[in-house]
Enzyme design. Sequence first.
Site, PDB file in Angstrom:
ATOM      1  N   HIS A   1      -3.610   0.817  -4.688  1.00 29.33           N
ATOM      2  CA  HIS A   1      -2.973  -0.263  -5.439  1.00 29.33           C
ATOM      3  C   HIS A   1      -3.376  -0.126  -6.908  1.00 29.33           C
ATOM      4  CE1 HIS A   1      -1.754  -3.156  -2.138  1.00 29.33           C
ATOM      5  NE2 HIS A   1      -2.420  -2.248  -1.482  1.00 29.33           N
TER       6      HIS A   1
ATOM      7  N   SER B   1       0.827  -1.218   0.000  1.00 28.42           N
ATOM      8  CA  SER B   1       0.000   0.000   0.000  1.00 28.42           C
ATOM      9  C   SER B   1       0.852   1.255   0.000  1.00 28.42           C
ATOM     10  CB  SER B   1      -0.864   0.076   1.266  1.00 28.42           C
ATOM     11  OG  SER B   1      -1.758  -0.968   1.313  1.00 28.42           O
TER      12      SER B   1
ATOM     13  N   MET C   1      -1.537  -7.291   7.474  1.00 28.94           N
ATOM     14  CA  MET C   1      -2.556  -8.188   6.906  1.00 28.94           C
ATOM     15  C   MET C   1      -2.095  -8.852   5.617  1.00 28.94           C
ATOM     16  SD  MET C   1      -5.764  -5.563   7.350  1.00 28.94           S
ATOM     17  CE  MET C   1      -5.910  -4.478   8.780  1.00 28.94           C
ATOM     18  N   SER C   2      -0.794  -8.934   5.414  1.00 25.37           N
ATOM     19  CA  SER C   2      -0.304  -9.488   4.142  1.00 25.37           C
ATOM     20  C   SER C   2       1.019 -10.209   4.349  1.00 25.37           C
ATOM     21  CB  SER C   2      -0.130  -8.352   3.124  1.00 25.37           C
ATOM     22  OG  SER C   2       0.928  -7.496   3.518  1.00 25.37           O
TER      23      SER C   2
ATOM     24  N   TYR D   1      -8.197 -10.772   3.174  1.00 21.31           N
ATOM     25  CA  TYR D   1      -9.422 -10.092   3.637  1.00 21.31           C
ATOM     26  C   TYR D   1     -10.320  -9.636   2.492  1.00 21.31           C
ATOM     27  CZ  TYR D   1      -6.924  -5.659   2.765  1.00 21.31           C
ATOM     28  OH  TYR D   1      -6.229  -4.637   2.190  1.00 21.31           O
TER      29      TYR D   1
ATOM     30  N   ASN E   1       1.995   3.505  11.233  1.00 14.28           N
ATOM     31  CA  ASN E   1       1.293   3.984  12.440  1.00 14.28           C
ATOM     32  C   ASN E   1       1.736   3.114  13.600  1.00 14.28           C
ATOM     33  OD1 ASN E   1      -0.550   2.023  10.706  1.00 14.28           O
ATOM     34  ND2 ASN E   1      -0.976   1.619  12.875  1.00 14.28           N
TER      35      ASN E   1
ATOM     36  N   HIS F   1      -5.137  -9.662  -1.111  1.00 11.20           N
ATOM     37  CA  HIS F   1      -5.211  -9.897   0.335  1.00 11.20           C
ATOM     38  C   HIS F   1      -6.263 -10.951   0.651  1.00 11.20           C
ATOM     39  CE1 HIS F   1      -3.705  -5.731  -0.083  1.00 11.20           C
ATOM     40  NE2 HIS F   1      -2.992  -6.005   0.998  1.00 11.20           N
TER      41      HIS F   1
ATOM     42  N   ALA G   1       2.883  -2.020   4.205  1.00 10.70           N
ATOM     43  CA  ALA G   1       2.609  -1.002   5.219  1.00 10.70           C
ATOM     44  C   ALA G   1       2.074  -1.758   6.426  1.00 10.70           C
ATOM     45  CB  ALA G   1       1.551  -0.030   4.694  1.00 10.70           C
TER      46      ALA G   1
HETATM   47  N1  HPA Z   1      -2.450  -3.165  11.628  1.00 11.13           N
HETATM   48  C1  HPA Z   1      -2.615  -3.984  10.574  1.00 11.13           C
HETATM   49  N2  HPA Z   1      -2.320  -3.635   9.338  1.00 11.13           N
HETATM   50  C2  HPA Z   1      -1.853  -2.403   9.137  1.00 11.13           C
HETATM   51  C3  HPA Z   1      -1.656  -1.490  10.180  1.00 11.13           C
HETATM   52  C4  HPA Z   1      -1.987  -1.902  11.502  1.00 11.13           C
HETATM   53  O1  HPA Z   1      -1.834  -1.158  12.488  1.00 11.13           O
HETATM   54  N3  HPA Z   1      -1.177  -0.346   9.640  1.00 11.13           N
HETATM   55  C5  HPA Z   1      -1.077  -0.570   8.291  1.00 11.13           C
HETATM   56  N4  HPA Z   1      -1.475  -1.812   7.990  1.00 11.13           N
END
Ligand code: HPA
Length: 271
Positions: free
Chosen positions: A61, A30, A211-212, A85, A235, A83, A113
Site C-alpha cells: 500500500h 492490496s 478483512m476490509s 486489524y 487464494n 484496516h 484482495a
Molecule cells: N482471508 C482473509 N483475507 C484475505 C484472504 C483470505 O483468505 N486473502 C486475501 N485477503
Amino acid sequence: MTLREKLTETVNYIHDQGVDRVEFGLILGSGLGELAEEIKDATVISYQDIPHFPESTVVGHAGQLVYGTLSGKKVLAMQGRFHYYEGHNMQTVTYPVRVMAALKAHSLIVTNACGGVNTSFHPGDLMLITDQINYMGTNPLIGTNDDEMGPRFPDMSHAYNTSYQEVAKKVAQSLGIHLQEGVYMAFSGPTYETPAEVRFARTAGADAVGMSTVPEVIVAVHSGLKVLGVSCITNLAAGMQANLNHEEVVQTTERVKEDFKILIKNTLAKL
Ligand code: HPA
C-alpha cells in the site's frame, strides 16, 4: 473536535492542494494500487500530510491520495486503506469515505484482495460484490448519529448499486473477462480464517472472505454514496488449499492486475 470540524480541516487542506470536483472515490486494495498510475493530470497527496489522516502500515500500500481524471471522470483514489486489524478504530478506518462524501463525490468504487469461499472460484478470479456480511463484531456507525450526515438506521437492502453491477457485468462480458459474483464477508483479521470459520462463512452465504471493505461500504451508504465493489480472489480460503500467506496474495494481484485495471477503467467510463 467534532467529526464535522475535522472534516472541514481535512477538506480545506485537500482543496488547497488543487483538488476541486470529485465524482468518484476509489479505494484500491492490496496489490491493486497501480490503477492510480493511470490517472491523468494527477495531484498526489501523501496521507502523512493530510490533517486527521492516519498512516497506513501494510506492505503493498503506497499511502497516498491520487486525484485527477480517469476514463473521463474526476476521481479521488486511495492507494492503500486503513484496516481495523492495524489497531485503528472504525471511525478512523472509514474517515476517508467521510472525506470523499464531504468532497461531494456521488459514488465509491471499492476493491480488495480476498479469499475465495465459493468452491467454483479460482485464485485470480475477479468478483463483483453483490452484497456483504458484517462479521467484524462492530460497526462504524455505533455512537451518536449526526443526522445531517446520514440516517440513524441506514437501509442496507441495496448497499451495492444494482445499475452499477449491471454495467460492470456488461463491460466484463464485452472485454471477455470472466467476472464472478458474490457476497463478501468481513472478519476483523489479522489472522486468516480457520477452515471451520470458512465452512461457517460458506453456510452463512459468503462467497469470499476478507478483512476490509465492509465498514467503508456501511459509511458510504450512510453518506448516500452509490457503491460498486470488485474483489480479486487471490487464494482459496483456509481449508480449501494447503496453506495461506501474504506473498501469494501479492503474487496473484500481480498476475491479474491488468484485467482488473481494464475492467475498472472501462466500467468507470460507462457509469
Ligand atoms: N482471508 C482473509 N483475507 C484475505 C484472504 C483470505 O483468505 N486473502 C486475501 N485477503
